[in-house]
Design a protein around this motif. Structure first.
Motif, PDB file in Angstrom:
ATOM      1  N   SER A 170       0.816  -1.221   0.000  1.00 43.27           N
ATOM      2  CA  SER A 170       0.000   0.000   0.000  1.00 43.27           C
ATOM      3  C   SER A 170       0.845   1.265   0.000  1.00 43.27           C
ATOM      4  N   ASP A 171       2.090   1.176   0.491  1.00 46.86           N
ATOM      5  CA  ASP A 171       2.946   2.361   0.528  1.00 46.86           C
ATOM      6  C   ASP A 171       3.850   2.478  -0.703  1.00 46.86           C
ATOM      7  N   GLY A 172       3.687   1.563  -1.671  1.00 43.06           N
ATOM      8  CA  GLY A 172       4.478   1.630  -2.900  1.00 43.06           C
ATOM      9  C   GLY A 172       5.740   0.791  -2.886  1.00 43.06           C
ATOM     10  N   ALA A 173       6.065   0.179  -1.739  1.00 47.76           N
ATOM     11  CA  ALA A 173       7.263  -0.658  -1.665  1.00 47.76           C
ATOM     12  C   ALA A 173       7.049  -1.960  -2.426  1.00 47.76           C
ATOM     13  N   PRO A 174       8.023  -2.387  -3.233  1.00 51.09           N
ATOM     14  CA  PRO A 174       7.853  -3.628  -4.004  1.00 51.09           C
ATOM     15  C   PRO A 174       7.600  -4.826  -3.085  1.00 51.09           C
ATOM     16  N   VAL A 175       6.721  -5.714  -3.533  1.00 49.33           N
ATOM     17  CA  VAL A 175       6.429  -6.923  -2.756  1.00 49.33           C
ATOM     18  C   VAL A 175       7.659  -7.827  -2.714  1.00 49.33           C
ATOM     19  N   GLN A 176       8.410  -7.837  -3.806  1.00 44.54           N
ATOM     20  CA  GLN A 176       9.603  -8.687  -3.868  1.00 44.54           C
ATOM     21  C   GLN A 176      10.687  -7.984  -4.681  1.00 44.54           C
ATOM     22  N   THR A 177      11.935  -8.103  -4.232  1.00 43.38           N
ATOM     23  CA  THR A 177      13.069  -7.494  -4.925  1.00 43.38           C
ATOM     24  C   THR A 177      14.195  -8.516  -5.017  1.00 43.38           C
ATOM     25  N   GLN A 178      14.808  -8.582  -6.185  1.00 43.31           N
ATOM     26  CA  GLN A 178      15.928  -9.504  -6.370  1.00 43.31           C
ATOM     27  C   GLN A 178      17.189  -8.708  -6.680  1.00 43.31           C
ATOM     28  N   MET A 179      18.266  -9.043  -5.955  1.00 41.17           N
ATOM     29  CA  MET A 179      19.553  -8.374  -6.156  1.00 41.17           C
ATOM     30  C   MET A 179      20.592  -9.426  -6.542  1.00 41.17           C
ATOM     31  N   THR A 180      21.251  -9.213  -7.677  1.00 38.66           N
ATOM     32  CA  THR A 180      22.297 -10.123  -8.153  1.00 38.66           C
ATOM     33  C   THR A 180      23.612  -9.361  -8.212  1.00 38.66           C
ATOM     34  N   ILE A 181      24.621  -9.887  -7.541  1.00 40.18           N
ATOM     35  CA  ILE A 181      25.921  -9.220  -7.468  1.00 40.18           C
ATOM     36  C   ILE A 181      26.995 -10.119  -8.061  1.00 40.18           C
ATOM     37  N   SER A 182      27.793  -9.564  -8.963  1.00 35.26           N
ATOM     38  CA  SER A 182      28.931 -10.272  -9.541  1.00 35.26           C
ATOM     39  C   SER A 182      30.211  -9.703  -8.942  1.00 35.26           C
ATOM     40  N   PHE A 183      30.975 -10.567  -8.293  1.00 33.10           N
ATOM     41  CA  PHE A 183      32.220 -10.160  -7.649  1.00 33.10           C
ATOM     42  C   PHE A 183      33.424 -10.658  -8.437  1.00 33.10           C
ATOM     43  N   LYS A 184      34.541  -9.963  -8.281  1.00 31.59           N
ATOM     44  CA  LYS A 184      35.831 -10.423  -8.805  1.00 31.59           C
ATOM     45  C   LYS A 184      36.883 -10.158  -7.736  1.00 31.59           C
ATOM     46  N   GLU A 185      37.659 -11.204  -7.432  1.00 37.29           N
ATOM     47  CA  GLU A 185      38.702 -11.052  -6.414  1.00 37.29           C
ATOM     48  C   GLU A 185      39.871 -10.248  -6.969  1.00 37.29           C
ATOM     49  N   ASN A 186      40.585  -9.544  -6.086  1.00 39.42           N
ATOM     50  CA  ASN A 186      41.713  -8.734  -6.552  1.00 39.42           C
ATOM     51  C   ASN A 186      43.059  -9.402  -6.281  1.00 39.42           C
ATOM     52  N   ALA A 187      43.040 -10.704  -5.988  1.00 36.50           N
ATOM     53  CA  ALA A 187      44.273 -11.482  -5.829  1.00 36.50           C
ATOM     54  C   ALA A 187      44.137 -12.766  -6.634  1.00 36.50           C
ATOM     55  N   LEU A 188      45.219 -13.176  -7.258  1.00 36.61           N
ATOM     56  CA  LEU A 188      45.201 -14.399  -8.053  1.00 36.61           C
ATOM     57  C   LEU A 188      45.220 -15.620  -7.128  1.00 36.61           C
ATOM     58  N   ILE A 189      44.390 -16.590  -7.462  1.00 35.46           N
ATOM     59  CA  ILE A 189      44.313 -17.811  -6.660  1.00 35.46           C
ATOM     60  C   ILE A 189      45.229 -18.854  -7.297  1.00 35.46           C
ATOM     61  N   ASP A 190      46.457 -18.945  -6.771  1.00 32.96           N
ATOM     62  CA  ASP A 190      47.393 -19.938  -7.274  1.00 32.96           C
ATOM     63  C   ASP A 190      47.325 -21.199  -6.408  1.00 32.96           C
ATOM     64  N   ARG A 191      48.225 -22.125  -6.639  1.00 30.46           N
ATOM     65  CA  ARG A 191      48.210 -23.394  -5.919  1.00 30.46           C
ATOM     66  C   ARG A 191      48.387 -23.205  -4.405  1.00 30.46           C
ATOM     67  N   ASN A 192      49.256 -22.265  -4.034  1.00 28.77           N
ATOM     68  CA  ASN A 192      49.490 -22.012  -2.604  1.00 28.77           C
ATOM     69  C   ASN A 192      48.247 -21.449  -1.931  1.00 28.77           C
ATOM     70  N   LYS A 193      47.541 -20.555  -2.626  1.00 25.68           N
ATOM     71  CA  LYS A 193      46.315 -19.991  -2.072  1.00 25.68           C
ATOM     72  C   LYS A 193      45.258 -21.069  -1.860  1.00 25.68           C
ATOM     73  N   ILE A 194      45.170 -21.992  -2.826  1.00 24.47           N
ATOM     74  CA  ILE A 194      44.190 -23.080  -2.697  1.00 24.47           C
ATOM     75  C   ILE A 194      44.512 -23.947  -1.489  1.00 24.47           C
ATOM     76  N   LYS A 195      45.785 -24.209  -1.250  1.00 24.23           N
ATOM     77  CA  LYS A 195      46.190 -24.993  -0.081  1.00 24.23           C
ATOM     78  C   LYS A 195      45.833 -24.278   1.224  1.00 24.23           C
ATOM     79  N   GLU A 196      45.759 -22.938   1.178  1.00 21.07           N
ATOM     80  CA  GLU A 196      45.387 -22.168   2.352  1.00 21.07           C
ATOM     81  C   GLU A 196      43.876 -22.075   2.548  1.00 21.07           C
ATOM     82  N   GLY A 197      43.117 -22.674   1.637  1.00 19.79           N
ATOM     83  CA  GLY A 197      41.665 -22.694   1.780  1.00 19.79           C
ATOM     84  C   GLY A 197      40.931 -21.753   0.860  1.00 19.79           C
ATOM     85  N   TYR A 198      41.653 -21.059  -0.039  1.00 20.44           N
ATOM     86  CA  TYR A 198      41.003 -20.124  -0.960  1.00 20.44           C
ATOM     87  C   TYR A 198      40.580 -20.847  -2.241  1.00 20.44           C
TER      88      TYR A 198
END
Length: 198
Positions: A170-198
């Protein structure tokens, strides 16, 4: 600023590596031509051999014998790209207060994803957008079963105010809203990073 959100229904990480196809025979010929070109006579001889080996007449002669030149292709590793991932959230507020909270969450992400124009330099420069430290939690602790994420930036953010057809309260607010976010990391994930859990 901290924003806590539910785990999205889908969450996919994209890993990429670049490879280049190289014809070894051509690469060797080019390398020899480069070395031999230091000598005028040598360069001319090698160039003549190279042209003769790759000419249509030579290929036709080989074809009559049921043969073809082997380019000796090799695959060379070039590098890796920054990891990307996307998360989609669907908000269905059931009260005016919840609708306001949804608006604040979306505004916080939109604001953080946008740069600031530096007015002190006649508007010629941007102050870069914010970076994000994302953690996936489970029962109050970081979930060790999901890959960790380095600092990341928002590549794109899409807000859909009518995922199932436009409808408002009744106040004009949408009943439903969808937000989609695309992220990009700023560090390269090499073999050592993967071993650390990344």
């Amino acid at each position: 600023e901290t924003v806590r959100l539910y785990m999205p229904g889908t969450m996919a990480f994209s890993y990429s590596a670049s490879y280049n196809d190289v014809e070894l025979a051509t690469a060797i010929t080019n390398a020899v031509e480069g070395v031999a070109s230091l000598s005028r006579e040598g360069g001319a001889i090698v160039q003549g051999i190279s042209q003769a080996a790759t000419s249509d007449i030579t290929k036709l002669a080989l074809k009559t014998q049921g043969l073809a030149l082997n380019p000796m292709q090799q695959l060379l590793f070039q590098g890796i790209g920054f990891r990307e991932f996307q998360m989609a959230f669907t908000f269905t507020p059931y009260s005016k207060q919840e609708a306001q909270t949804v608006q604040k969450i979306i505004k916080a992400f939109r604001t953080a994803a946008a740069p600031t124009v530096n007015s002190g330099a006649a508007g010629m420069f941007f102050v870069p957008p914010s970076v994000f430290n994302i953690k996936f939690m489970y029962k109050g602790k970081e979930n060790p079963n999901i890959t960790k994420v380095t600092e990341a930036v928002i590549q794109s953010i899409d807000v859909n105010y009518a995922p199932n057809g436009f409808s408002t309260n009744s106040d004009g607010a949408p009943v439903q809203t969808q937000m989609t976010i695309s992220f990009k990391e700023n560090a390269l994930i090499d073999r050592n990073k993967i071993k650390e859990g990344y």
